[in-house]
Scaffold this motif. Structure first.
Motif, PDB file in Angstrom:
ATOM      1  N   UNK A   1       1.051  -1.186  -0.149  1.00 38.55           N
ATOM      2  CA  UNK A   1      -0.015   0.021  -0.086  1.00 38.55           C
ATOM      3  C   UNK A   1       0.812   1.282   0.080  1.00 38.55           C
ATOM      4  N   UNK A   2       0.856   1.669  -1.213  1.00 36.41           N
ATOM      5  CA  UNK A   2       1.672   3.045  -1.205  1.00 36.41           C
ATOM      6  C   UNK A   2       1.209   4.436  -0.686  1.00 36.41           C
ATOM      7  N   UNK A   3       1.941   5.473  -0.498  1.00 34.78           N
ATOM      8  CA  UNK A   3       1.349   6.805  -0.077  1.00 34.78           C
ATOM      9  C   UNK A   3       0.720   7.494  -1.427  1.00 34.78           C
TER      10      UNK A   3
ATOM     11  N   UNK B   1      -4.168   4.861  -6.196  1.00 34.86           N
ATOM     12  CA  UNK B   1      -5.331   4.973  -6.849  1.00 34.86           C
ATOM     13  C   UNK B   1      -6.394   4.580  -5.696  1.00 34.86           C
ATOM     14  N   UNK B   2      -6.157   3.984  -4.598  1.00 31.16           N
ATOM     15  CA  UNK B   2      -6.982   3.426  -3.593  1.00 31.16           C
ATOM     16  C   UNK B   2      -7.183   1.955  -3.681  1.00 31.16           C
TER      17      UNK B   2
ATOM     18  N   UNK C   1     -11.641  -2.426 -12.585  1.00 30.88           N
ATOM     19  CA  UNK C   1     -11.742  -1.988 -13.978  1.00 30.88           C
ATOM     20  C   UNK C   1     -11.544  -0.363 -13.912  1.00 30.88           C
ATOM     21  N   UNK C   2     -11.997   0.321 -13.087  1.00 26.08           N
ATOM     22  CA  UNK C   2     -11.805   1.828 -12.900  1.00 26.08           C
ATOM     23  C   UNK C   2     -10.341   2.046 -12.827  1.00 26.08           C
ATOM     24  N   UNK C   3      -9.479   1.452 -11.850  1.00 23.10           N
ATOM     25  CA  UNK C   3      -8.324   1.466 -11.789  1.00 23.10           C
ATOM     26  C   UNK C   3      -7.430   1.063 -12.928  1.00 23.10           C
TER      27      UNK C   3
END
Length: 479
Positions: free
Chosen positions: A259-261, A264-265, A372-374
């Motif tokens: 989990x990066x800062x 995309x969420x 799919x949004x990502x």
């Protein structure tokens, strides 16, 4: 993140005390969501525009301290590098002539900044990545004179346990390098939209902003080059993600955290935006453990912590003049530039489309998987208008067709519901339509110009600057 801090050095005790305050404020925030304490919708809208100061040879001009002192304008502030500045707007009501007013106001402050820069023998430019910037420009000697930026650099390297940052971007060409500080982030400059949202529809707005991210990137690309290499249509996106590459709690020294800062969420919001703030607390260690004396209801520690976690669509908490809390969505995916009128058209496209999506009876997040949004977001960043994107009803459609046949009608309908002036709707959406039909985004203009002028980045940047100053939308720019 934008506020100044008193120190750039922290110790273990600072971290411990900050975490305690952050936990307390996160719990209070949870109570506010449960008690529905946030103010109702007022349709407030604002933006931040990051820009470059350049010298007479179109190279970065590290003069922002002198520039800002002479300009002395409350809406113009420093950014990470001493050749970057940020232009801010006052909140505006999202109705009537808001977009023509926005063009007038942004044009005024843009011209004011240019005149001040010219007194210093420099100029100002809005573009996703300055084509002439060199890796040597992105060094600590060109960091803005600010404790918060020194602290950011120190704390990112602390969390990485001294490991250098690695850039690996493969587009038409390949860029691989390692860098010993966070200054590469300064090469990525954006136009960030802020939309105040009511608690009752906050998750719908947040999810709609996520859904729109891919098509918005395809329609607004303006960052194809970095250090002379042809990379993604929106190279700014992988650059920013890799330039502050720090994982969450429990990150091993030899492995990048999952989990990066800058990310995309992890999914759509399900029940409330509190899920994002809870995720912030549970998954991300503090980078800037500044201790404030404010009461916890001011959310000073929570807001600072949230400002160091860069979701491409980020929930924010603010306070109105009466001290009542409100929620905003910050849409961070759009490049700076190419011209003032293009910037305003981009804002109109997003504001109208997001309004249409949240007004649909069937939540659109039920029709498009988050994954799919990502995928849409990163495909559009790589390929721009040529990207194949997922859309509702399991359709797959190229970005150009999606924007012309789906997004523009959504935007028009949403702007009409917002009671936007009809002439504004027609004018700004026509700019998007002509840009997409002609496939001449800022990125595509840069590609075409560079290819026909021996990839001379200085010559291209000089012509880009003149065309930006002309005020013409980018689809009318000659090569």
């Amino acid at each position: 993140m934008g506020n100044e801090i008193p120190s750039d050095h922290f110790n273990f005790e600072d971290l411990k005390l900050f975490d305690a305050q952050l936990e307390r404020e996160t719990n209070i925030m949870g109570e506010w969501f449960s008690q529905q304490k946030f103010v109702h919708e007022q349709r407030m809208f604002g933006y931040e525009l990051e820009a470059w100061l350049i010298d007479e040879n179109t190279m970065p001009a590290p003069v922002n301290e002198q520039f800002l002192k002479m300009l002395n304008h409350p809406l113009v502030v420093p950014e990470l590098a001493s050749f970057n500045i940020e232009l801010n707007s006052l909140p505006q009501h999202l109705s009537g002539n808001v977009f023509s007013d926005m063009q007038h106001n942004l044009g005024q402050i843009f011209d004011l900044c240019r005149k001040q820069a010219q007194i210093l023998g420099s100029d100002m430019l809005a573009i996703g990545i300055l084509p002439t910037v060199r890796e040597t420009d992105l060094s600590l000697k060109n960091m803005s004179n600010s404790p918060r930026y020194r602290a950011l650099n120190e704390q990112v390297l602390r969390l990485r346990q001294g490991r250098p940052l690695h850039i690996n971007i493969k587009g038409d060409e390949l860029l691989r390098l390692q860098h010993d500080d966070v200054m590469l982030e300064a090469a990525a400059t954006s136009f960030q939209l802020h939309l105040q949202v009511p608690l009752s529809h906050a998750t719908r707005y947040y999810n709609a902003a996520i859904i729109l991210s891919g098509p918005m990137v395809a329609a607004t690309g303006n960052a194809p080059f970095l250090f002379g290499k042809r990379l993604w249509e929106e190279t700014r996106i992988p650059l920013f993600e890799q330039a502050v590459s720090v994982g969450g709690h429990g990150q091993r020294v030899d492995v990048e955290g999952d989990l990066k800062r800058v990310f995309f969420g992890t999914g759509y919001a399900r029940n409330s935006l509190m899920e994002c703030f809870q995720e912030n607390f549970e998954h991300f260690p503090a980078i800037l453990p500044v201790l404030f004396e404010d009461p916890p209801e001011k959310m000073s520690h929570l807001r600072l912590h949230n400002g160091t976690i860069w979701r491409w669509n980020r929930p924010l908490v603010g306070f109105d003049e009466q001290g009542e809390p409100h929620l905003r969505i910050e849409h961070r995916v759009i490049s700076a530039g190419p011209s003032v009128v293009d910037i305003v058209a981009n804002a109109a496209l997003f504001a109208g489309a997001v309004k249409s999506l949240i007004d649909q009876q069937q939540p659109p997040e039920l029709e498009l998987l988050f994954n799919h949004a990502r995928q849409n977001f990163y495909r559009a960043a790589r390929l721009g208008l040529l990207a194949d994107l997922h859309w509702f009803d399991d359709k797959q459609i190229d970005a150009q067709t999606l924007i012309l046949e789906q997004l523009l009608p959504l935007a028009r309908s949403g702007l009409e519901r917002l009671d936007i002036n009809n002439q504004d709707i027609q004018y700004y959406l026509d700019i998007i339509e002509q840009r997409v039909k002609s496939r001449q985004t800022g990125t595509n203009w840069q590609h075409r110009y560079a290819a026909s002028h021996h990839y001379d980045m200085q010559a291209m940047t000089a012509v880009y600057a003149k065309l930006q100053q002309s005020g013409m939308p980018v689809h009318e720019w000659p090569v």
